[in-house]
Design an enzyme around this catalytic site. Sequence first.
Site, PDB file in Angstrom:
ATOM      1  N   LYS A  97      37.013 -81.482   8.034  1.00  0.00           N
ATOM      2  CA  LYS A  97      35.567 -81.319   7.934  1.00  0.00           C
ATOM      3  C   LYS A  97      35.275 -80.649   6.601  1.00  0.00           C
ATOM      4  CE  LYS A  97      31.614 -78.814   9.827  1.00  0.00           C
ATOM      5  NZ  LYS A  97      31.128 -77.834  10.834  1.00  0.00           N
ATOM      6  N   GLY A 158      24.238 -71.627  12.633  1.00  0.00           N
ATOM      7  CA  GLY A 158      24.097 -70.424  13.434  1.00  0.00           C
ATOM      8  C   GLY A 158      22.674 -69.999  13.722  1.00  0.00           C
ATOM      9  N   ALA A 184      25.413 -78.093  13.368  1.00  0.00           N
ATOM     10  CA  ALA A 184      24.718 -76.903  12.863  1.00  0.00           C
ATOM     11  C   ALA A 184      23.307 -76.774  13.420  1.00  0.00           C
ATOM     12  CB  ALA A 184      24.655 -76.867  11.333  1.00  0.00           C
ATOM     13  N   GLY A 185      22.990 -75.570  13.886  1.00  0.00           N
ATOM     14  CA  GLY A 185      21.662 -75.261  14.388  1.00  0.00           C
ATOM     15  C   GLY A 185      21.452 -75.562  15.853  1.00  0.00           C
ATOM     16  N   ASN A 206      29.088 -74.348  17.857  1.00  0.00           N
ATOM     17  CA  ASN A 206      30.001 -73.217  17.890  1.00  0.00           C
ATOM     18  C   ASN A 206      29.268 -71.955  18.330  1.00  0.00           C
ATOM     19  OD1 ASN A 206      32.227 -71.519  15.506  1.00  0.00           O
ATOM     20  ND2 ASN A 206      32.082 -71.375  17.695  1.00  0.00           N
ATOM     21  N   THR A 207      28.322 -71.495  17.502  1.00  0.00           N
ATOM     22  CA  THR A 207      27.619 -70.249  17.789  1.00  0.00           C
ATOM     23  C   THR A 207      26.953 -70.265  19.157  1.00  0.00           C
ATOM     24  OG1 THR A 207      27.209 -69.891  15.431  1.00  0.00           O
ATOM     25  CG2 THR A 207      25.842 -68.660  16.985  1.00  0.00           C
TER      26      THR A 207
END
Length: 254
Positions: A97, A158, A184-185, A206-207
Amino acid sequence: MKPLIIGDRTFTNRFFLGTGKFESREQTRAALEASGTELVTAALTRVHEGDAAEDSILGAIDRSKVEVMLNTSGARNAGEAVRIAKIALASGFKWLKIEIHPDARYLLPDPVETLKAVQECAKLGMVVLPYINADPVLARHCEDAGAAAVMPLGSPIGSNRGLRTRDMIEIIVEQSHVPVVVDAGIGLPSHAAEAIELGADAVLANTAVAAADDPVKMAEAFRLAVRAAELAIEAGPPAERRTAAATSPMDIFK
């Protein structure tokens, strides 16, 4: 839905998971199992061959079931990303990635340097998935440069703000000849479901999972949300209407 094929691998689970924020290997292992994911990302600095390294993320991953995709997090330009890629390849990791974000405040990807890195890493024979702004033109350039999939952001890394780039993601999905993974987001399972409903092939978070009060339960929630969206598409939802339609029409049995 058509099978999800990236590189030479077919995935049955469209939810991918990052591993950068879990508190321990045990928590990581439990969340991975609950998510059912078949692809995880990990920073090169967290990957150590062998169990001797206490912070090795590999000890939490069953690599017979889950593909490990190293990322170039921390790279500020294409040169640094390619250097990381070569180390990864020499260590036996083919999936990459590409993350290049010199702006520490918003962590937005550098489009120019990202495209350069895609070109060079694809030449190395790696399965390259670039993290990019939700830019349809850039997505096509990355595809032409050899990307196995493109990973447009929903909102800043995040931020948990969901799909603030919805319109652009729709265009990328429409035009892309490689899988589209929204990355993301993503802050809630509903955000992940929305991405799949828009036509994205997969979602990476992830977050939203690792920072939850109960990461394992949240991992399961994401798995179920993505699968629910997938089933809904397969079921063939009725089209939107501008006017009302009776839910109990009187002539239904005529």
